[in-house]
Design a protein around this motif. Sequence first.
Motif, PDB file in Angstrom:
ATOM      1  N   PHE A  68       6.957  88.960 -15.424  1.00 33.12           N
ATOM      2  CA  PHE A  68       6.468  88.847 -16.800  1.00 33.12           C
ATOM      3  C   PHE A  68       6.992  87.595 -17.506  1.00 33.12           C
ATOM      4  CE2 PHE A  68       6.553  93.511 -16.005  1.00 33.12           C
ATOM      5  CZ  PHE A  68       5.215  93.812 -16.238  1.00 33.12           C
ATOM      6  N   ASN A  69       7.024  86.459 -16.796  1.00 33.61           N
ATOM      7  CA  ASN A  69       7.477  85.174 -17.363  1.00 33.61           C
ATOM      8  C   ASN A  69       8.957  85.151 -17.729  1.00 33.61           C
ATOM      9  OD1 ASN A  69       4.881  83.887 -17.305  1.00 33.61           O
ATOM     10  ND2 ASN A  69       4.311  85.045 -19.135  1.00 33.61           N
ATOM     11  N   GLY A  70       9.722  86.099 -17.196  1.00 33.28           N
ATOM     12  CA  GLY A  70      11.155  86.135 -17.491  1.00 33.28           C
ATOM     13  C   GLY A  70      11.588  87.314 -18.343  1.00 33.28           C
ATOM     14  N   ALA A  71      10.677  88.242 -18.607  1.00 28.45           N
ATOM     15  CA  ALA A  71      11.018  89.389 -19.451  1.00 28.45           C
ATOM     16  C   ALA A  71      11.774  90.477 -18.696  1.00 28.45           C
ATOM     17  CB  ALA A  71       9.764  89.990 -20.072  1.00 28.45           C
ATOM     18  N   GLN A  72      11.711  90.450 -17.356  1.00 22.40           N
ATOM     19  CA  GLN A  72      12.346  91.512 -16.578  1.00 22.40           C
ATOM     20  C   GLN A  72      12.902  90.946 -15.275  1.00 22.40           C
ATOM     21  OE1 GLN A  72      10.221  95.316 -16.421  1.00 22.40           O
ATOM     22  NE2 GLN A  72      10.636  95.435 -14.236  1.00 22.40           N
ATOM     23  N   TYR A 194      -5.517  81.792 -18.682  1.00 22.97           N
ATOM     24  CA  TYR A 194      -4.573  82.803 -19.151  1.00 22.97           C
ATOM     25  C   TYR A 194      -3.633  82.217 -20.206  1.00 22.97           C
ATOM     26  CZ  TYR A 194      -5.535  85.802 -15.040  1.00 22.97           C
ATOM     27  OH  TYR A 194      -6.111  86.591 -14.085  1.00 22.97           O
ATOM     28  N   TYR A 195      -3.553  82.900 -21.342  1.00 26.85           N
ATOM     29  CA  TYR A 195      -2.595  82.558 -22.399  1.00 26.85           C
ATOM     30  C   TYR A 195      -1.790  83.823 -22.645  1.00 26.85           C
ATOM     31  CZ  TYR A 195      -0.970  80.321 -26.759  1.00 26.85           C
ATOM     32  OH  TYR A 195      -0.213  79.734 -27.754  1.00 26.85           O
ATOM     33  N   GLU A 196      -0.453  83.745 -22.529  1.00 29.94           N
ATOM     34  CA  GLU A 196       0.345  84.953 -22.475  1.00 29.94           C
ATOM     35  C   GLU A 196       1.445  84.990 -23.534  1.00 29.94           C
ATOM     36  OE1 GLU A 196      -0.406  85.506 -17.691  1.00 29.94           O
ATOM     37  OE2 GLU A 196       1.664  85.449 -18.421  1.00 29.94           O
ATOM     38  N   PHE A 197       1.661  86.182 -24.087  1.00 26.25           N
ATOM     39  CA  PHE A 197       2.667  86.415 -25.123  1.00 26.25           C
ATOM     40  C   PHE A 197       3.865  87.171 -24.547  1.00 26.25           C
ATOM     41  CE2 PHE A 197      -1.196  85.807 -27.491  1.00 26.25           C
ATOM     42  CZ  PHE A 197      -0.819  85.240 -28.708  1.00 26.25           C
ATOM     43  N   ASN A 198       5.048  86.694 -24.892  1.00 27.17           N
ATOM     44  CA  ASN A 198       6.302  87.393 -24.590  1.00 27.17           C
ATOM     45  C   ASN A 198       7.161  87.435 -25.845  1.00 27.17           C
ATOM     46  OD1 ASN A 198       5.799  85.837 -21.679  1.00 27.17           O
ATOM     47  ND2 ASN A 198       6.671  87.879 -21.460  1.00 27.17           N
ATOM     48  N   ARG A 199       8.240  88.167 -25.761  1.00 33.22           N
ATOM     49  CA  ARG A 199       9.209  88.168 -26.846  1.00 33.22           C
ATOM     50  C   ARG A 199       9.810  86.778 -27.011  1.00 33.22           C
ATOM     51  NH1 ARG A 199      13.984  92.619 -26.878  1.00 33.22           N
ATOM     52  NH2 ARG A 199      15.449  90.983 -27.478  1.00 33.22           N
ATOM     53  N   LYS A 200      10.250  86.453 -28.205  1.00 36.51           N
ATOM     54  CA  LYS A 200      10.854  85.154 -28.474  1.00 36.51           C
ATOM     55  C   LYS A 200      12.027  84.917 -27.527  1.00 36.51           C
ATOM     56  CE  LYS A 200      10.764  81.558 -31.302  1.00 36.51           C
ATOM     57  NZ  LYS A 200       9.550  80.747 -31.485  1.00 36.51           N
ATOM     58  N   ASN A 201      12.131  83.667 -27.075  1.00 35.68           N
ATOM     59  CA  ASN A 201      13.208  83.246 -26.178  1.00 35.68           C
ATOM     60  C   ASN A 201      13.164  83.919 -24.812  1.00 35.68           C
ATOM     61  OD1 ASN A 201      14.301  81.523 -28.170  1.00 35.68           O
ATOM     62  ND2 ASN A 201      15.386  83.250 -29.082  1.00 35.68           N
ATOM     63  N   VAL A 202      12.012  84.452 -24.451  1.00 33.82           N
ATOM     64  CA  VAL A 202      11.818  84.957 -23.092  1.00 33.82           C
ATOM     65  C   VAL A 202      11.143  83.872 -22.271  1.00 33.82           C
ATOM     66  CG1 VAL A 202      10.447  86.526 -21.667  1.00 33.82           C
ATOM     67  CG2 VAL A 202      11.756  87.424 -23.581  1.00 33.82           C
ATOM     68  N   THR A 206      15.822  81.387 -19.169  1.00 31.26           N
ATOM     69  CA  THR A 206      16.720  82.308 -19.870  1.00 31.26           C
ATOM     70  C   THR A 206      17.101  83.479 -18.980  1.00 31.26           C
ATOM     71  OG1 THR A 206      15.722  81.694 -21.983  1.00 31.26           O
ATOM     72  CG2 THR A 206      16.985  83.733 -21.937  1.00 31.26           C
ATOM     73  N   ALA A 207      16.131  83.981 -18.214  1.00 28.59           N
ATOM     74  CA  ALA A 207      16.412  85.072 -17.281  1.00 28.59           C
ATOM     75  C   ALA A 207      17.399  84.624 -16.204  1.00 28.59           C
ATOM     76  CB  ALA A 207      15.120  85.568 -16.650  1.00 28.59           C
ATOM     77  N   LEU A 208      17.187  83.432 -15.652  1.00 29.95           N
ATOM     78  CA  LEU A 208      18.095  82.920 -14.621  1.00 29.95           C
ATOM     79  C   LEU A 208      19.482  82.640 -15.184  1.00 29.95           C
ATOM     80  CD1 LEU A 208      15.608  80.529 -12.798  1.00 29.95           C
ATOM     81  CD2 LEU A 208      16.633  82.603 -11.837  1.00 29.95           C
ATOM     82  N   LEU A 235      12.342  74.742 -14.237  1.00 31.59           N
ATOM     83  CA  LEU A 235      12.488  73.468 -13.533  1.00 31.59           C
ATOM     84  C   LEU A 235      13.515  72.571 -14.219  1.00 31.59           C
ATOM     85  CD1 LEU A 235       8.728  72.751 -12.724  1.00 31.59           C
ATOM     86  CD2 LEU A 235      10.478  73.640 -11.177  1.00 31.59           C
ATOM     87  N   GLN A 236      13.547  72.627 -15.540  1.00 28.96           N
ATOM     88  CA  GLN A 236      14.515  71.822 -16.287  1.00 28.96           C
ATOM     89  C   GLN A 236      15.926  72.404 -16.190  1.00 28.96           C
ATOM     90  OE1 GLN A 236      12.133  71.974 -19.976  1.00 28.96           O
ATOM     91  NE2 GLN A 236      12.172  69.746 -19.988  1.00 28.96           N
ATOM     92  N   TYR A 237      16.024  73.704 -16.092  1.00 31.68           N
ATOM     93  CA  TYR A 237      17.327  74.376 -16.017  1.00 31.68           C
ATOM     94  C   TYR A 237      18.007  74.156 -14.673  1.00 31.68           C
ATOM     95  CZ  TYR A 237      20.626  78.279 -15.548  1.00 31.68           C
ATOM     96  OH  TYR A 237      21.739  79.043 -15.313  1.00 31.68           O
TER      97      TYR A 237
END
Length: 275
Positions: A68-72, A194-202, A206-208, A235-237
């Motif tokens: 989920f783009n880093g949400a889980q 596809y345009y996708e919504f997540n919680r802020k700062n997700v 951030t997950a990694l 990629l930047q992290y």
Amino acid sequence: MIKIIATDIDGTLANSESKLNPRTRDRLIEAQKQGIKLVIASGRPAFSMQRYVDELEMAKYGGLIVSFNGAQINDCSTGETLYQKAISLDETRQVIEHVQNYDVIPTVTIGKYMYVNKDNVNRIYMKSLGMDIVDYEVVTGDLVQKAVDDLPESITQPVNKILVAGVPSYLQEHYKELSAPFSDLNAVFTADHYYEFNRKNVDKATALEYILPKLGYSKDDLVAFGDGQNDMTMLQYASTGVAMENASDEVKNISDQVTLTNDKDGIAEFLDNNL
């Protein structure tokens, strides 16, 4: 020295048919045998990533999935959820109600079920995908479609992501309007349709950043592969961020290196030259 590999799936790990090329699969299994930790990080729901987990033998080697783009984050060996940041139920309903004023299709996936309004099924045929846009998400994600009369009312719990699908030219014209009322949420393109919504700062980085220290790693140990806008933070992290040749110029420009395309085993090519 590479100690941990993080890779996106679509357009990166998987080829254009959403399958793993044998060379890429075998190279990543060999890397795990050598003691390198493997993380697959995708916009996909966790359920949709399982076939790649199985094929790469990630449960055997203690791999992780970031969904989920880093949400889980889930541990492949135990199935345990190690991290989760969901959108509240109220916000989920507000986003869906807002985007339904536009010529797009909002969907929400919970477990193996993808929820969509009945009147959006078989509504947008995408020639580039060779099928209806809703069917494409179901087929490529190994999901079960759950068509409902009222999508906002059918969602009864916080969700990790809201996917908005549409014709690429229409999304490009209206994406700012789609996300404008929701400055407290994060919204990115994961594909041109596809345009996708997540919680802020997700996001994937951030997950990694959360999980790596808990596993005894730092970003200096990490090489990451990606091709899309939702891969850019990862990629930047990473100590080394590697864009696929099929990535957009936006992604290539922020990456440390560029490898071959996903269809030409870009991940395996990089690892063969750097391990």
